[in-house]
Design a protein around this motif. Structure first.
Motif, short mmCIF file in Angstrom:
data_model
loop_
_atom_site.label_atom_id
_atom_site.label_comp_id
_atom_site.label_asym_id
_atom_site.label_seq_id
_atom_site.Cartn_x
_atom_site.Cartn_y
_atom_site.Cartn_z
N ARG A 103 0.78 -20.20 22.41
CA ARG A 103 1.78 -21.20 22.81
C ARG A 103 1.16 -22.58 22.89
O ARG A 103 1.71 -23.57 22.39
CB ARG A 103 2.41 -20.82 24.15
CG ARG A 103 3.41 -19.68 24.08
CD ARG A 103 4.23 -19.62 25.36
NE ARG A 103 3.40 -19.44 26.54
CZ ARG A 103 3.03 -18.26 27.03
NH1 ARG A 103 3.42 -17.14 26.43
NH2 ARG A 103 2.28 -18.20 28.12
N HIS A 104 -0.02 -22.68 23.52
CA HIS A 104 -0.63 -23.99 23.71
C HIS A 104 -1.13 -24.56 22.38
O HIS A 104 -1.03 -25.77 22.13
CB HIS A 104 -1.80 -23.90 24.71
CG HIS A 104 -2.14 -25.21 25.34
ND1 HIS A 104 -1.35 -25.81 26.28
CD2 HIS A 104 -3.20 -26.05 25.15
CE1 HIS A 104 -1.89 -26.95 26.66
NE2 HIS A 104 -3.01 -27.12 25.98
N CYS A 105 -1.65 -23.69 21.51
CA CYS A 105 -2.08 -24.13 20.19
C CYS A 105 -0.90 -24.73 19.42
O CYS A 105 -1.04 -25.76 18.75
CB CYS A 105 -2.66 -22.96 19.39
SG CYS A 105 -4.45 -22.85 19.44
N ASN A 106 0.24 -24.07 19.49
CA ASN A 106 1.40 -24.55 18.76
C ASN A 106 1.93 -25.87 19.31
O ASN A 106 2.47 -26.69 18.57
CB ASN A 106 2.50 -23.49 18.76
CG ASN A 106 2.19 -22.35 17.81
OD1 ASN A 106 1.59 -22.55 16.77
ND2 ASN A 106 2.59 -21.13 18.17
N VAL A 107 1.74 -26.10 20.61
CA VAL A 107 2.07 -27.41 21.18
C VAL A 107 1.12 -28.47 20.63
O VAL A 107 1.54 -29.56 20.21
CB VAL A 107 2.00 -27.37 22.72
CG1 VAL A 107 2.11 -28.78 23.30
CG2 VAL A 107 3.11 -26.49 23.28
N LEU A 108 -0.19 -28.17 20.62
CA LEU A 108 -1.18 -29.11 20.11
C LEU A 108 -0.95 -29.40 18.63
O LEU A 108 -1.15 -30.53 18.16
CB LEU A 108 -2.58 -28.56 20.33
CG LEU A 108 -3.05 -28.43 21.77
CD1 LEU A 108 -4.31 -27.57 21.85
CD2 LEU A 108 -3.30 -29.81 22.38
N ARG A 109 -0.51 -28.40 17.90
CA ARG A 109 -0.33 -28.54 16.46
C ARG A 109 0.82 -29.48 16.11
O ARG A 109 0.90 -29.98 14.99
CB ARG A 109 -0.10 -27.17 15.83
CG ARG A 109 -0.46 -27.09 14.35
CD ARG A 109 -0.16 -25.74 13.80
NE ARG A 109 1.28 -25.48 13.75
CZ ARG A 109 1.83 -24.35 13.34
NH1 ARG A 109 1.06 -23.35 12.97
NH2 ARG A 109 3.13 -24.20 13.31
N GLN A 110 1.70 -29.75 17.07
CA GLN A 110 2.78 -30.69 16.82
C GLN A 110 2.25 -32.11 16.64
O GLN A 110 2.90 -32.95 16.01
CB GLN A 110 3.80 -30.65 17.96
CG GLN A 110 4.55 -29.33 18.06
CD GLN A 110 5.47 -29.26 19.26
OE1 GLN A 110 5.72 -30.26 19.93
NE2 GLN A 110 5.99 -28.06 19.56
N SER A 111 1.07 -32.37 17.22
CA SER A 111 0.47 -33.70 17.11
C SER A 111 -0.56 -33.79 15.99
O SER A 111 -0.75 -34.85 15.39
CB SER A 111 -0.20 -34.09 18.44
OG SER A 111 0.75 -34.10 19.49
N ALA A 112 -1.26 -32.69 15.73
CA ALA A 112 -2.31 -32.71 14.70
C ALA A 112 -2.62 -31.29 14.27
O ALA A 112 -2.50 -30.35 15.06
CB ALA A 112 -3.57 -33.39 15.23
N ASP A 113 -3.02 -31.15 13.01
CA ASP A 113 -3.44 -29.84 12.51
C ASP A 113 -4.81 -29.49 13.07
O ASP A 113 -5.59 -30.38 13.45
CB ASP A 113 -3.51 -29.86 10.98
CG ASP A 113 -2.13 -29.89 10.35
OD1 ASP A 113 -1.18 -29.40 10.98
OD2 ASP A 113 -2.01 -30.43 9.23
N PRO A 114 -5.15 -28.18 13.12
CA PRO A 114 -6.50 -27.80 13.58
C PRO A 114 -7.59 -28.43 12.71
O PRO A 114 -7.41 -28.63 11.51
CB PRO A 114 -6.49 -26.27 13.42
CG PRO A 114 -5.05 -25.89 13.48
CD PRO A 114 -4.31 -27.01 12.82
N SER A 115 -8.71 -28.75 13.35
CA SER A 115 -9.85 -29.35 12.65
C SER A 115 -10.89 -28.29 12.27
O SER A 115 -11.59 -28.45 11.27
CB SER A 115 -10.52 -30.41 13.54
OG SER A 115 -9.60 -31.42 13.89
N PHE A 116 -10.99 -27.22 13.08
CA PHE A 116 -11.91 -26.13 12.75
C PHE A 116 -11.50 -24.88 13.51
O PHE A 116 -10.76 -24.94 14.50
CB PHE A 116 -13.37 -26.49 13.06
CG PHE A 116 -13.68 -26.65 14.53
CD1 PHE A 116 -13.98 -25.54 15.33
CD2 PHE A 116 -13.68 -27.91 15.12
CE1 PHE A 116 -14.28 -25.69 16.68
CE2 PHE A 116 -13.99 -28.06 16.47
CZ PHE A 116 -14.28 -26.95 17.25
N ILE A 117 -11.99 -23.74 13.02
CA ILE A 117 -11.74 -22.44 13.64
C ILE A 117 -13.08 -21.75 13.82
O ILE A 117 -13.88 -21.69 12.88
CB ILE A 117 -10.83 -21.56 12.77
CG1 ILE A 117 -9.46 -22.23 12.58
CG2 ILE A 117 -10.66 -20.16 13.35
CD1 ILE A 117 -8.62 -21.61 11.48
#
Length: 285
Positions: A103-117
């Motif tokens: 859930r929190h990742c998907n909130v963050l993803r609204q502002s920017a795509d992931p930079s690394f995994i």
């Protein structure tokens, strides 16, 4: 749900379970009664033919992970031709800590795509960890996982998932002395730990039990009032409580299958593309 029977090879354990629950023990698909609605197929890849036979007979199947991409192609085609549903139980994504992480990742993803995994995992929990990652990335395509280094007991794999740089440390099931680690063996050092970086910071799922921690990027800190890290999920979890969560997650997976069968709606995490992409990524490791 009413348990209609147990299908197994006939080991002492399966015979005892059938007696305990007061249900028949079936050893041949042909002997199954015609009123079976769903089957939970926890047989690993060795049960592929059984799953296909169940789907052919009109039984909806909740299948244990992981499964090979070629089997999934055949199974989905069979399910489509017979009007049955096939779900693969990713399981770990439904636990409380992982759900909070997603859930929190998907909130963050609204502002920017992931930079690394960055993932540390065992071979047995690799599918479950990738299923969590897949739920917070738009796609795994294109993916390239090619660079491998072996530092026993880990194999390091590097590449990209959906064009995002990704690193995996995977503990294999064989020890240096050749001994095979069984599921749940204390020789496994981790279950899975997942960190996904964003421009503003890093979100980490420390284990299947949590916690989930958000670390703000120090270089983007805007003032003394901004905490450098916060708990997103930090409920103290005993082994018993985690077991309870896993039972609830499995029941939820069964209900999802029933809902798909009744309403003819496939949830996003059970589409052929979603499951097939994870299976391809597992195979690449």
């Amino acid at each position: 749900f009413e348990l209609a029977g147990i299908f197994a090879l006939g080991s002492t354990r399966s015979s005892e379970l059938a007696r305990e629950f007061g249900v028949p023990l079936y050893r041949k698909i042909e002997s199954l009664p015609g009123d079976i609605d769903i089957a939970c197929a926890a047989m690993g890849a060795s049960g592929a033919n059984v799953v296909l036979q169940l789907l052919e007979q009109g039984v909806h199947v909740l299948c244990e992970h992981p499964q090979r991409p070629d089997f999934l192609d055949t199974a989905f085609a069979t399910a489509g031709s017979r009007g049955t549903c096939l779900h693969v139980n990713g399981h770990f994504a439904s636990l409380k800590a992982a759900s909070a992480f997603i859930r929190h990742c998907n909130v963050l993803r609204q502002s920017a795509d992931p930079s690394f995994i960055d993932v540390m995992v065992t071979d047995r929990s690799l599918y479950g960890a990738l299923e969590i990652v897949r739920r917070v990335t738009r796609t795994f395509e294109p993916f390239e996982l090619t660079l491998r280094n072996h530092f026993l007991p880990f194999t390091m794999v590097r590449g990209t998932l959906g064009a995002v740089p990704a690193t995996f440390q995977v503990q294999r099931f064989r020890k240096e002395d050749g001994r095979t680690l069984q599921d749940g063996d204390p020789g496994y050092l981790v279950d899975h730990r997942i960190a996904i970086g964003f421009p503003d910071g890093v979100l980490t799922l420390a284990s299947i039990a949590g916690p989930v921690i958000w670390n703000l990027n120090c270089n983007r800190s805007s003032g003394v009032e901004s905490p450098m890290w916060t708990f997103v999920y930090a409920r103290p979890t005993t082994g018993f409580y985690l077991h309870t969560q896993r039972v609830v997650a499995n029941l939820g997976a069964i209900r999802s299958l029933v809902k798909s069968a009744r309403e003819h709606v496939i949830p996003a995490e059970q589409t052929r593309r979603h499951i097939g992409g994870i299976a391809q990524a597992v195979l690449a490791h």
